[in-house]
Each structure stands twice: as C-alpha cells, then as structure tokens.
Design a protein around this motif. Structure first.
Motif, short mmCIF file in Angstrom:
data_model
loop_
_atom_site.label_atom_id
_atom_site.label_comp_id
_atom_site.label_asym_id
_atom_site.label_seq_id
_atom_site.Cartn_x
_atom_site.Cartn_y
_atom_site.Cartn_z
N HIS A 2 22.21 4.76 -20.42
CA HIS A 2 20.97 3.94 -20.00
C HIS A 2 21.44 2.38 -19.62
O HIS A 2 22.66 2.01 -20.53
CB HIS A 2 20.55 3.73 -21.84
CG HIS A 2 19.11 5.00 -22.01
ND1 HIS A 2 19.35 5.57 -23.65
CD2 HIS A 2 18.95 5.74 -21.62
CE1 HIS A 2 18.54 6.18 -23.23
NE2 HIS A 2 18.09 6.83 -22.44
N HIS A 44 23.15 -0.32 -21.19
CA HIS A 44 24.45 -0.31 -21.31
C HIS A 44 25.79 0.18 -20.73
O HIS A 44 27.25 -0.31 -20.57
CB HIS A 44 24.79 1.11 -22.99
CG HIS A 44 24.32 0.92 -23.56
ND1 HIS A 44 24.93 0.50 -25.05
CD2 HIS A 44 22.71 1.43 -24.36
CE1 HIS A 44 23.48 0.46 -25.97
NE2 HIS A 44 21.97 1.05 -24.79
N HIS A 85 20.92 10.94 -29.50
CA HIS A 85 19.75 9.50 -28.46
C HIS A 85 19.47 10.12 -26.75
O HIS A 85 19.06 10.20 -26.69
CB HIS A 85 20.31 8.78 -28.76
CG HIS A 85 20.08 7.15 -27.71
ND1 HIS A 85 18.58 6.82 -27.97
CD2 HIS A 85 20.21 6.39 -27.08
CE1 HIS A 85 18.48 5.89 -27.34
NE2 HIS A 85 19.42 5.73 -26.25
N HIS A 140 26.60 5.84 -23.82
CA HIS A 140 25.57 6.84 -22.80
C HIS A 140 25.47 6.20 -22.12
O HIS A 140 25.37 4.62 -21.49
CB HIS A 140 24.54 6.95 -24.38
CG HIS A 140 23.37 5.97 -24.68
ND1 HIS A 140 23.79 4.71 -25.85
CD2 HIS A 140 22.25 5.34 -24.40
CE1 HIS A 140 23.24 3.75 -26.03
NE2 HIS A 140 22.04 3.83 -25.20
N ASP A 173 23.31 4.48 -30.03
CA ASP A 173 22.16 4.30 -29.92
C ASP A 173 21.04 5.26 -31.08
O ASP A 173 20.09 5.44 -31.11
CB ASP A 173 20.84 4.36 -29.02
CG ASP A 173 21.21 2.97 -28.43
OD1 ASP A 173 21.78 2.26 -28.37
OD2 ASP A 173 20.99 2.22 -27.48
ZN LIG Z 1 20.05 3.96 -25.43
#
Ligand SMILES: [Zn+2]
Length: 338
Positions: free
Chosen positions: A118, A121, A198, A116, A217
């Motif tokens: 964020h 990551h 998420h 994802h 997550d």
């Molecule tokens: Zn995350």
C-alpha cells in the motif's frame, strides 16, 4: 474461494483508494470529493522504542484516511554498520523522514523492507533507494508495484506514490515460505512472510535482540480490522497471522503495527476473539438468509464500539464507518466461501 464479483468491479482503483483509508463498497467517489492529503502540514514524530530502534509516525489529525497518525509507521534500526528501515510512508514526506533519521544517526541507510504494497507504506521507496538503501519485499509486493496506476487511481493517489520511478521497485524479493535473515550491527533481523491476511504480500519484521516486531497492517487498533480483498486479503488469514504472531512474540516483545499504538502480545487476544465473534454472528445471519444491508443494520460491533477508537467515526467522502467496512467485508468473505 469464489471470486468476489462486486469487489473486482472496481479493481485496482478501489484497492488504491481503500489503501488510503476508503471503502471499496461505496461507489468510488470522484477524486475531487476525496480530500487531498496536506503533506506540508504533516510533522514526523520520533519515538525511541528500544536502545537501537525508533518509530517514526506522521502527526495526528492531518491525513483524512489516517487521522490517528499520517501515513504508515516507519521503523528505524540504527548502528555503526548502517541503518535498517521498515516501510517508507508517503513519497512527499521523505525529506522530513530523512531529517528525523539524521537526528538519530549519521550512518548510511543500508536496507529498506516493505511490510506490504500500500502507498502509505511504499510511497517513499524510490527516495530511500536513491540514498543507497537496498529494497526488500515479498515478490507479490513487487508484482503489484510494477503495475501502472489507471488514470482514475492516479488522480486519487496524487503525489503520495509514483508508479513510474523505477527506483520504487524492490531489488531483492522473497516468497511466502521461509524466513529471510539479515545480520547487521550484531542484530538478527527476520523478514517473516505472513499468510494472505491484510494483503497477499504481508511480512512481519522481527528484530531478535531489540525484541521488536514490526507487524504491518493485519492488526490495527484505530478502527476495526481491515483486509484488502482486491489483493486477496481475508479475515481468515488475519486470524491465522495473529496466531503466528502469538507464537513468535514473547510476553514483553514490542509489537508495532503500521497504524495505531504500540502493543504487546496480550493485546492480540481480544482482537482475535472479536474477529471470531463477529464472524460467527455474520455467519448466523447469512444462515438466516439476511442480506448485506440487513447485516450492516444489525450493528454487530455495538458491544465493542466504545473500545475501538475510530470504529464508528465516518470515513472521508461519505464512505460509511470502519465498523461497516469490517462487517461488510466479513459478509462478502463468508458469502463467497459458501
Ligand atoms: Zn495497508
């Protein structure tokens, strides 16, 4: 679902802040109040999970937003044809991550997929792309990464991720339907899109023969479940994602969340029932006309708090607890769905 007004007020700034572990509902604190991440103090810890699969995590007690282990967990699948990575953690850790990978294998880094968007990551994306990795993600992840950070957000993110380096952007994207299969080192690697949970761009990455799934997550076991509503995340979606995972995981499959400890299928059962239990309790209180502060004051997670490490530990910068964030977001979601 109606738009959640008090979330969009903070917009992207809130998203990026909360993605580093902060709450969107408290006033976005001044960047100076948010403790900087001391990247120089973070060590990379390598754990062999199966014969050809390794997990790389940052050390404990250094990253204020992730005290259980700095940054997001990285998966490394190795073999003679090359290395396949899952997630890239923060940009300033890439040299240390690379040094850890080189202790495992000298093969080229061929592929990197983001679970994802964020920054804990994806921050390292450009560094591994420059080393030759072909970047994969959901189209939604690329759409998010292409947006520049507003100045206030840039101050919070610091050097954790770049919003300018063109190499941060995935080269190959896929949608929310169907599995992408990659054949490497005799392994079959499935990039499995997950329903909005998420975030709106989640994927699970399954290594069929190694019997490992990197799950991102939507599951966590340090702190309470966390959805990112500024990117469409919902607890309803998290329950659905857990149901999908229950179908594709075998009894001994090693499930690696982005944060926290490695789990097995049986560990998902309590997680799922806890979310549904809290959801039902919040829904009841909404039915009784209770306000958000009243719902938070009821401490609905109390019976789970001893089982959830970090659940009632205050988040940095006076932003409440993970339990309050979980219950508060659940309230917002159920309220908006009415
Ligand atoms: Zn995350």
């Amino acid at each position: 679902m109606k738009k959640i007004k008090n979330l969009t007020r903070f917009g992207l700034a809130a998203l990026l802040t909360l993605s580093l572990g902060y709450s969107v509902h408290a006033q976005l604190p001044a960047a100076s109040k948010i403790p900087a991440i001391p990247f120089g103090k973070i060590e990379i810890i390598t754990t062999q999970i199966t014969p050809h699969f390794y997990a790389l995590t940052g050390s404990k007690g250094v990253d204020p937003g992730h005290p259980e282990g700095a940054g997001g967990r990285i998966g490394v699948f190795v073999g003679p044809e090359g290395i396949f990575m899952v997630d890239a953690s923060y940009a300033p850790l890439s040299d240390k991550v690379m040094a850890a990978i080189r202790k495992i294998s000298d093969a080229p880094i061929r592929f990197l997929v983001d679970t994802h968007e964020h920054p804990d990551h994806t921050g390292g994306n450009p560094n591994f792309a420059k080393l030759g990795a072909l970047l994969f993600s959901r189209e939604e992840v690329r759409e998010d990464l292409i947006k520049p950070f507003p100045p206030a957000v840039a101050a919070v993110i610091g050097s954790a991720a770049s919003d300018k380096d063109p190499a941060r952007l995935p080269t190959v994207t896929y949608g929310s339907k169907g599995t992408v299969k990659i054949y490497l080192n005799g392994e079959v690697i499935d990039l499995i899109p997950v329903v909005t949970s998420h975030t709106n761009g989640d994927s699970m990455i399954k290594f069929e023969h190694e019997d490992v799934i990197m799950i991102g997550d939507f599951y966590r076991n340090y702190g309470y479940p966390f959805t990112d509503p500024t990117h469409g995340g919902t607890f309803k979606g998290i329950v659905s994602a857990v149901d999908t995972l229950l179908k594709i995981a075998g009894p001994n499959t090693k499930l690696l969340p982005g944060h926290g400890t490695v789990i097995q299928k049986k560990d998902l059962v309590l997680y799922r029932s806890m979310i549904l239990d809290i959801q039902a309790k919040v829904q009841t209180m909404i039915g009784e006309g209770k306000t958000r502060p009243e719902v938070l004051a009821a401490k609905l997670t109390a019976s789970y708090d001893v089982e959830v490490p970090g659940g009632i530990t205050p988040l940095p910068a006076g932003l409440g607890t993970s339990a309050d964030r979980f219950v508060g977001y659940m309230y917002d979601e159920l309220k908006a769905a009415k």
